[in-house]
Design an enzyme around this catalytic site. Structure first.
Site: not given
Ligand SMILES: [Zn+2]
Length: 285
Positions: A168, A189, A194, A196, A203, A252, A255
């Site tokens: 990231q 982000a 994030s 993630h 996603d 989103e 996500h």
């Molecule tokens: Zn995402």
């Protein structure tokens, strides 16, 4: 009156991708400062709302997105009419599946999940690489979700799941080098912020890979199925349509964030985002 005016203003700032603020806000904070000021006076630049937001991930590392900003604060907490549960402390434990991560609440800089595995589901790529991983509990749940979808004739594929802090950070730096920090924050982000990085977010797209992490995924049978059934398997559509001013992120539909069946079901039943559940944003209507 005045208060709602302020809230309205804050919403505008958030929507404009206000991430623009001082570099200081990158501080990894497991515990956010209460009442953080979101106002960042004067920083709101009319940033284009959605340039490729979110994880663009088709490429290694995937873009990330989620730039949510959330203006939170405690401004509206005491507002009457708040229908979220009272006294639910914000979960800042990075090991918890209900941890809050957004522009204000970040993960500790040295946090890395220790139980990452490769979920046995279809992805849009075949390599066994970082972005194919999820924490064990989320991976197990994802396998059940994909199987349930197939029973309904819906064929999903993972696009991008776990992203390490260093990935990231590298990604964000690349964007900053290219577009400048202020702009980068409108679509990516800050490291540590994030979802993630939790190993609990992924996603997804349709099995043909079209519309992966793109707005055109919205409204597809796959997106509609997820909106209706993801919670049954412990996942939520983390950045729903119409809640952009609360999550700080654009819609989103792809996500997914794992929070466990119990919380996911409660959020779904009440149409709450995690922010609303924890009461960290003014619920303005
Ligand atoms: Zn995402």
């Amino acid at each position: 009156m005045v208060k709602s005016g302020i809230i309205f203003l804050l919403s505008l700032i958030v929507l404009s991708g206000c991430g623009a603020s001082t570099p200081a806000d990158t501080v990894p904070s497991a515990s956010p400062t209460p009442g953080t000021q979101t106002s960042a006076p004067g920083t709101q630049s009319p940033a284009p709302p959605s340039p490729g937001q979110d994880e663009s991930n088709e490429q290694p590392g995937g873009g990330d997105n989620e730039a949510g900003d959330e203006g939170d604060g405690s401004l509206g907490e005491a507002e009457g009419g708040r229908v979220t549960p009272e006294a639910v402390p914000v979960d800042t434990d990075p090991h918890s599946v209900t941890v809050m991560v957004n522009k204000e609440y970040g993960l500790p800089e040295d946090y890395a999940p220790t139980d990452l595995v490769y979920p046995d589901v279809r992805f849009t790529f075949s390599e066994k690489i970082e972005k194919r991983m999820l924490r064990q509990e989320a991976a197990d749940a994802l396998e059940v979700l994909f199987a349930a979808a197939e029973q309904d004739g819906i064929y999903l594929a993972g696009v991008s799941a776990y992203r390490s802090h260093s990935t990231q950070a590298a990604l964000f730096k690349r964007y900053v080098d290219r577009d400048g920090e202020e702009k980068a924050k409108t679509y990516s982000a800050v490291p540590g912020h994030s979802e993630h990085e939790t190993g609990l977010a992924i996603d997804v797209t349709s099995s043909d890979g079209s519309c992966a992490v793109q707005d055109c995924f919205g409204g597809t049978p796959e997106a509609l199925w997820l909106a209706e059934h993801a919670h049954e398997h412990g996942f939520i559509i983390r950045y729903p349509e119409g809640k952009e001013h609360i999550t700080g992120y654009q819609y989103e539909p792809w996500h997914l964030r794992y929070v466990g069946i119990e919380l996911a079901t409660e959020l779904q039943a009440n149409d709450w985002t995690l922010e609303e559940y924890y009461g960290v944003v003014p619920v303005s209507n």
